[in-house]
Design an enzyme around this catalytic site. Structure first.
Site, PDB file in Angstrom:
ATOM      1  CD  GLU A  41      -2.469   1.265   2.792  1.00 47.30           C
ATOM      2  OE1 GLU A  41      -1.941   0.703   3.779  1.00 47.30           O
ATOM      3  OE2 GLU A  41      -3.563   1.857   2.860  1.00 47.30           O
ATOM      4  CE  LYS A 115      -7.233   1.324   3.753  1.00 47.62           C
ATOM      5  NZ  LYS A 115      -6.351   2.173   4.584  1.00 47.62           N
ATOM      6  CB  CYS A 157      -4.071  -1.580   4.360  1.00 40.92           C
ATOM      7  SG  CYS A 157      -3.126  -1.305   5.866  1.00 40.92           S
TER       8      CYS A 157
HETATM    9  O1  LIG Z   1      -1.257   6.888   4.702  1.00 40.03           O
HETATM   10  C1  LIG Z   1      -1.091   6.568   3.523  1.00 40.03           C
HETATM   11  O2  LIG Z   1      -0.598   7.318   2.676  1.00 40.03           O
HETATM   12  C2  LIG Z   1      -1.475   5.193   3.107  1.00 40.03           C
HETATM   13  N1  LIG Z   1      -2.446   4.610   3.988  1.00 40.03           N
HETATM   14  C3  LIG Z   1      -2.172   3.814   5.017  1.00 40.03           C
HETATM   15  O3  LIG Z   1      -1.033   3.512   5.311  1.00 40.03           O
HETATM   16  C4  LIG Z   1      -3.357   3.294   5.787  1.00 40.03           C
HETATM   17  C5  LIG Z   1      -4.125   4.447   6.365  1.00 40.03           C
HETATM   18  S1  LIG Z   1      -3.176   5.469   7.432  1.00 40.03           S
HETATM   19  N2  LIG Z   1      -2.955   2.374   6.825  1.00 40.03           N
HETATM   20  C6  LIG Z   1      -3.749   1.412   7.277  1.00 40.03           C
HETATM   21  O4  LIG Z   1      -4.879   1.213   6.810  1.00 40.03           O
HETATM   22  C7  LIG Z   1      -3.196   0.584   8.440  1.00 40.03           C
HETATM   23  C8  LIG Z   1      -4.194  -0.383   9.015  1.00 40.03           C
HETATM   24  C9  LIG Z   1      -3.712  -0.972  10.286  1.00 40.03           C
HETATM   25  O5  LIG Z   1      -2.577  -0.794  10.703  1.00 40.03           O
HETATM   26  C10 LIG Z   1      -4.646  -1.807  11.079  1.00 40.03           C
HETATM   27  O6  LIG Z   1      -5.743  -2.155  10.600  1.00 40.03           O
HETATM   28  O7  LIG Z   1      -4.275  -2.145  12.200  1.00 40.03           O
END
Ligand SMILES: O=C(O)CNC(=O)[C@H](CS)NC(=O)CCC(=O)C(=O)O
Length: 287
Positions: A41, A115, A157
């Site tokens: 991701e 997503k 994710c």
């Molecule tokens: O921020 C960006 O540019 C890309 N997006 C991410 O990395 C995303 C949103 S911050 N991360 C997750 O969904 C982690 C989920 C997770 O760690 C869980 O479900 O425990």
């Protein structure tokens, strides 16, 4: 049996450096005999702030990262699944789309998934992340499509925590579900493997999870533990992870890593035949 590869690295806010890591992974995948590569991701960038997330987001045709990856995929004739950011379709610049794309062996982007579930959490002693501040949630499931390694359904994710879309992809014919990821360290250490194996077992499908690892910046680190799970729920390939008590390595010290597994169509057939999962929609609602 086609061989598939998952790559792991640590993205920062420097797109050209992230491209170099991913190009390295493409070459490693191709020279190892993989027919497709799965990348994490947000492989294009991990920003240091919500403002920067918006600022770095450009259409794929203008992205140094995406274009460079397309060229390398074409040069190696190696299809790639990768997580990137794209602007929203309404033309406003206040949010991005968190996307998983499929680049085919000609270097063309032929499939996209946005997503569905945004990651808004506030964990005691852990991170507070409000993805909805910068990210527009998607509203459709992309139907599974044929690839050289099998019929692929794409999720991303945090979507991993919701069994419904994976079951829907299975019902639509998926044999592989990919979850490009950047899990946090505290949630990853306890939840990541269990969730991935559960999704593989309940969908009786391969699960590919290419993940980010290490310290992206002062505010953000990721758990790693890229893995491929077979339809019986066995972890058949994996990369390193941040163990309990470990300090995550800064991006500059993270070596891009890769793992490989064969996709066995006869195993998919056998698991589904030996353990039929006949649902009782007469008792509980169909999801
Ligand atoms: O921020 C960006 O540019 C890309 N997006 C991410 O990395 C995303 C949103 S911050 N991360 C997750 O969904 C982690 C989920 C997770 O760690 C869980 O479900 O425990």
């Amino acid at each position: 049996m086609p061989l598939a590869a998952c790559g792991q690295f640590c993205a920062t806010n420097i797109l050209s450096a992230n491209l170099i890591s991913c190009q390295t992974l493409l070459r490693k995948a191709a020279s190892g005999g993989a027919k497709a590569l799965f990348l994490p991701e947000a492989s294009d960038y991990i920003s240091t702030s919500p403002e920067e997330t918006l600022k770095l987001c450009v259409p794929a045709v203008e992205s140094v990262f995406v274009r460079g990856l397309q060229e390398e995929a074409k040069r190696l004739a190696l299809p790639v699944n990768v997580g990137i950011h794209e602007p929203t379709l309404d033309g406003k610049k206040d949010r991005v789309r968190n996307m998983s794309i499929w680049i085919d062996e000609r270097g063309e982007i032929v499939e996209r998934y946005q997503k569905l579930h945004v990651f808004d959490v506030d964990i005691e002693g852990g991170p507070k992340i409000v993805e909805s501040r910068t990210t527009e949630p998607g509203s459709v499931i992309t139907p599974p499509f044929d690839t050289v390694v099998g019929k692929l359904g794409m999720l991303i994710c945090f979507d991993l925590r919701f069994p419904e879309p994976s079951l829907q992809l299975r019902r639509l014919g998926a044999d592989i579900i990919s979850y490009p990821s950047a899990f946090t360290i505290p949630t990853g250490q306890v939840h990541f493997e269990i969730l991935l194996r559960a999704r593989a077992i309940e969908t009786q499908s391969y699960v590919f999870a290419a993940a980010q690892i290490g310290k992206h910046n002062e505010r953000r680190s990721s758990y790693g533990h890229t893995m491929i799970v077979d339809p019986w729920g066995k972890v058949v390939a994996e990369c390193s992870r941040v163990k309990v008590g470990d300090v995550p390595k800064p991006a500059g010290d993270v070596e891009p890593e890769i793992c490989f597994a064969e996709v066995d169509a006869s195993l998919l057939e056998r698991v589904r035949r030996e353990v039929p999962l006949k649902r009782r929609f007469d008792v509980y609602p169909e999801v």
